[in-house]
Scaffold this motif. Sequence first.
Motif, short mmCIF file in Angstrom:
data_model
loop_
_atom_site.label_atom_id
_atom_site.label_comp_id
_atom_site.label_asym_id
_atom_site.label_seq_id
_atom_site.Cartn_x
_atom_site.Cartn_y
_atom_site.Cartn_z
N ILE A 198 36.75 -26.91 -139.13
CA ILE A 198 37.06 -27.61 -137.87
C ILE A 198 37.71 -28.97 -138.11
O ILE A 198 38.30 -29.55 -137.20
CB ILE A 198 35.79 -27.80 -136.98
CG1 ILE A 198 34.69 -28.50 -137.77
CG2 ILE A 198 35.32 -26.47 -136.41
CD1 ILE A 198 33.50 -28.92 -136.92
N PHE A 199 37.61 -29.47 -139.33
CA PHE A 199 38.23 -30.76 -139.63
C PHE A 199 39.72 -30.63 -139.90
O PHE A 199 40.42 -31.63 -140.00
CB PHE A 199 37.49 -31.44 -140.80
CG PHE A 199 36.10 -31.82 -140.40
CD1 PHE A 199 35.83 -33.06 -139.86
CD2 PHE A 199 35.06 -30.90 -140.49
CE1 PHE A 199 34.55 -33.40 -139.43
CE2 PHE A 199 33.78 -31.21 -140.07
CZ PHE A 199 33.52 -32.47 -139.53
N PHE A 200 40.20 -29.36 -140.02
CA PHE A 200 41.65 -29.17 -140.12
C PHE A 200 42.32 -29.45 -138.76
O PHE A 200 43.25 -30.26 -138.67
CB PHE A 200 41.97 -27.78 -140.68
CG PHE A 200 43.37 -27.34 -140.41
CD1 PHE A 200 44.45 -28.17 -140.72
CD2 PHE A 200 43.63 -26.10 -139.83
CE1 PHE A 200 45.76 -27.77 -140.44
CE2 PHE A 200 44.93 -25.71 -139.55
CZ PHE A 200 46.00 -26.55 -139.85
N PRO A 201 41.85 -28.83 -137.64
CA PRO A 201 42.44 -29.23 -136.35
C PRO A 201 42.28 -30.72 -136.06
O PRO A 201 43.15 -31.34 -135.43
CB PRO A 201 41.67 -28.40 -135.31
CG PRO A 201 41.00 -27.31 -136.04
CD PRO A 201 40.93 -27.68 -137.49
N LEU A 202 41.18 -31.30 -136.53
CA LEU A 202 41.01 -32.75 -136.32
C LEU A 202 42.07 -33.52 -137.12
O LEU A 202 42.58 -34.54 -136.67
CB LEU A 202 39.59 -33.19 -136.72
CG LEU A 202 39.29 -34.67 -136.49
CD1 LEU A 202 39.44 -35.06 -135.02
CD2 LEU A 202 37.88 -35.03 -136.96
N ALA A 203 42.41 -32.98 -138.31
CA ALA A 203 43.47 -33.61 -139.11
C ALA A 203 44.80 -33.51 -138.36
O ALA A 203 45.58 -34.47 -138.30
CB ALA A 203 43.57 -32.92 -140.47
N LEU A 204 45.05 -32.36 -137.75
CA LEU A 204 46.28 -32.20 -136.96
C LEU A 204 46.31 -33.21 -135.81
O LEU A 204 47.34 -33.83 -135.52
CB LEU A 204 46.36 -30.78 -136.36
CG LEU A 204 46.61 -29.63 -137.32
CD1 LEU A 204 46.43 -28.29 -136.60
CD2 LEU A 204 48.01 -29.72 -137.92
N GLU A 205 45.18 -33.36 -135.17
CA GLU A 205 45.10 -34.28 -134.03
C GLU A 205 45.26 -35.74 -134.48
O GLU A 205 45.95 -36.53 -133.83
CB GLU A 205 43.76 -34.06 -133.29
CG GLU A 205 43.46 -35.01 -132.15
CD GLU A 205 44.51 -35.01 -131.03
OE1 GLU A 205 45.38 -34.14 -131.01
OE2 GLU A 205 44.45 -35.94 -130.19
N GLY A 206 44.64 -36.09 -135.61
CA GLY A 206 44.77 -37.45 -136.15
C GLY A 206 46.23 -37.75 -136.46
O GLY A 206 46.74 -38.85 -136.16
N ALA A 207 46.93 -36.76 -137.04
CA ALA A 207 48.34 -36.96 -137.39
C ALA A 207 49.18 -37.09 -136.12
O ALA A 207 50.09 -37.92 -136.04
CB ALA A 207 48.83 -35.80 -138.24
N LEU A 208 48.87 -36.27 -135.10
CA LEU A 208 49.64 -36.34 -133.85
C LEU A 208 49.47 -37.72 -133.20
O LEU A 208 50.43 -38.32 -132.73
CB LEU A 208 49.19 -35.23 -132.89
CG LEU A 208 49.88 -35.22 -131.52
CD1 LEU A 208 51.37 -34.93 -131.65
CD2 LEU A 208 49.24 -34.19 -130.59
#
Length: 602
Positions: free
Chosen positions: A471-481
């Motif tokens: 679940i921290f992969f989508p969070l990484a995507l969101e952090g980058a966005l």
Amino acid sequence: MCGIVGYLGNEEKKEILLDGLQELEYRGYDSAGIAVIEGDKLNQFKAIGKLENLREKTKNYHTEGFGISIGHTRWATHGKPTELNAHPHLGAYSYVVHNGIIENYQELKVELQNDGVNFLSQTDTETIVHLFEKNHKTNTNVFSAFEETIQRLDGAYATLLITEADPDTIYFAKNGSPMLIGFNGDDVYFASSDTPIIGKATEVYYLEDGEYGYAKQGEVKLFDANGKKSFTKQALTTDKVSAQKDGYRFFMEKEIYEQSRVMTDTMIGRVLDESIAFDEIDTALFDSIKAIKICACGTSYHSALTSAYLFERIAKVRCDIEIASEFRYKEPLLTKDTLFITISQSGETADTLEALKMAKRAGLKSLSICNVDNSSIVRESDAAILTRAGIEKGVASTKAFATQTMVLWMLTLYMGQERNTISKEVLKTEIDAMLHAPKALIVTDELHAKLHRLSKRYLHGHGFFFIGRDIFFPLALEGALKLKEISYLHAEGYPAGEMKHGPIALADSELFTIALMPKTMHYDKIKSNVEELSARDATILAISPEPFELADDFVQTQYSSHPMVEFFEMMVVTQLLALEISVRLGNDVDMPRNLAKSVTVE
Ligand code: M6R
């Protein structure tokens, strides 16, 4: 979220209340109402939906001369958005408006019902007016009956009460929810924030928790647990936009700080002691459902990606996530045993709306998770769950993402509970963790100062990689966005284990890696992924409860027993990092270049 306005004086009361409520619209609401007492004339109007509906209902109503008046915009928490649940709530001869939550309302309601009181609404607020009138029966002094009433209330409240028993006076109390008193000559104003009274009142007093009292023309008396007290008024600002920001520099900043509170709002009435309840869903929605497909864009897509892990792990149902703009043209194979979920803050995103229409044409059942009631996506769906984040003004979405993810987590547990895929014990553990989430979202001064300090080291370079697993992969995507949107720096989110399949070629000291290293989930795996990057000289900012000696910079989060709690805490860190970098670069944080808050075109 709910808003309060009150006015006592000779001006046109209806207009002051409606204009004031309009100023609070940005907080979000689903119904509104006003009540006015002028001598022996008592009038009340309520309407669901937009304030326009209330304006229409009151178009032939005008006030004249001295009177007292209260108004409210309601964002449903206890009970659905209906006219009966809208404020002001009426007793036999008194009206009340209220923001906050009366925690002991059930107990008070039972007591009043045993005395023969008939409740018209499902709200906690209605108990206040009935309790007041009960006290007034035995205590003819209106103020002491009011005082007795508020002494019985547990929880958070800002409340105004008017009564025919004393038609010149507004009674007020505040504990935990904001309220202020405005002054202009003999006229007295009340509001839950500055904006409704800017340009009307000239001075203001911000009530403290535990304060209560009454206002008459030219006279305000204030009390607290120690009795009567004096107070000092201050000049009221004349800048409305800055007042709407509640003292924060940017709406995005305010919305990051609001997350802890709105998360609680999202859970109210849904997260119970040992179960999850969604009044807005008929369980028949899940009948014969074998799979879930979720369509969304941008940040909403990231919350969907997070939930895919949870739907499969907890609810044991297959879950596919699609970017709405891709889904529309891929000629997807859709089967009726799939529940089609759309996620949208605005409810107006064209690609998501079109994807929903396609799914409906194919005969799929649909559910939307949305922040705006009555939006196109909500109206188009068979069922909707509102995220209750309140209006989000910053183009870069923050509290919408937090509440979407929370709703999805709740939904996976709800499905697990309804389909018996989780035990009572597991459900209880998940609920306990959920109740800890608002705490994980609190922004401390220390954390914000740390990210402000760190941000100066991240204003250049040839790119950012946010990495995480599960679940921290989508969070990484969101952090980058978030970082991309407001800093205009290049940032990517990547699954940490995938770096060695290509992107690690970019690693050098000018490549900034933001590593999400939760202790509750694959810690050793991600640690070795980060070590590989560090060995190639990448600059590492590690976010973890566990100190990591190879990190160039380190933000320490709390040790927690649940990955979702770590998720929400790390989410706040990435949001603040993006915010502080953007501020240092001098960008327009709330309205970044080339972006719109609601993307209603393809
Ligand atoms: O209103 P929606 O959630 O449907 O909007 C979807 C995206 O446009 C939105 O999340 C966008 O990516 C935000 N600017 C992200 O911060």
